[in-house]
Design a protein around this motif. Structure first.
Motif, PDB file in Angstrom:
ATOM      1  N   CYS A 188      30.968  39.816  36.340  1.00  0.00           N
ATOM      2  CA  CYS A 188      31.709  40.260  35.150  1.00  0.00           C
ATOM      3  C   CYS A 188      33.133  40.642  35.531  1.00  0.00           C
ATOM      4  CB  CYS A 188      31.021  41.462  34.499  1.00  0.00           C
ATOM      5  SG  CYS A 188      29.521  41.067  33.588  1.00  0.00           S
ATOM      6  N   GLN A 189      33.283  41.384  36.620  1.00  0.00           N
ATOM      7  CA  GLN A 189      34.607  41.797  37.082  1.00  0.00           C
ATOM      8  C   GLN A 189      35.462  40.576  37.415  1.00  0.00           C
ATOM      9  OE1 GLN A 189      35.971  44.801  37.082  1.00  0.00           O
ATOM     10  NE2 GLN A 189      37.878  44.011  37.907  1.00  0.00           N
ATOM     11  N   GLU A 190      34.893  39.632  38.131  1.00  0.00           N
ATOM     12  CA  GLU A 190      35.627  38.414  38.486  1.00  0.00           C
ATOM     13  C   GLU A 190      36.032  37.637  37.232  1.00  0.00           C
ATOM     14  OE1 GLU A 190      32.798  36.496  41.035  1.00  0.00           O
ATOM     15  OE2 GLU A 190      33.407  37.660  42.793  1.00  0.00           O
TER      16      GLU A 190
ATOM     17  N   THR B 243      29.618  42.284  39.569  1.00  0.00           N
ATOM     18  CA  THR B 243      30.671  41.596  40.313  1.00  0.00           C
ATOM     19  C   THR B 243      31.145  40.365  39.565  1.00  0.00           C
ATOM     20  OG1 THR B 243      29.803  42.405  42.422  1.00  0.00           O
ATOM     21  CG2 THR B 243      31.227  40.463  42.504  1.00  0.00           C
TER      22      THR B 243
END
Length: 64
Positions: free
Chosen positions: A48-50, A46
């Motif tokens: 990393c995605q953000e 999460t």
């Protein structure tokens, strides 16, 4: 005095995710350890995605 916000290192996070993935693939892993690792992995994924969404916004701003 306020603490400096810890800088997120996406490369380190991806390396840790790879380690977690290898450990979770081990058939001898205990259930409790796999739950802890899975939770850590979802948190890292999460983050990393953000981080990547934030980088994408910066790049769009630069290219405008």
């Amino acid at each position: 005095m306020a603490k400096k916000k810890e800088e997120f290192n996406v490369d380190e996070a991806l390396n840790r995710l790879e380690e977690i993935n290898k450990k979770l693939a081990d058939k001898d892993i205990e259930l409790n350890e796999s739950i802890v690792l899975y939770k850590e992995g979802t948190i890292l994924a999460t983050r990393c995605q953000e981080h990547l969404v934030g980088v994408e916004k910066v790049l769009k701003t630069i290219n405008e």
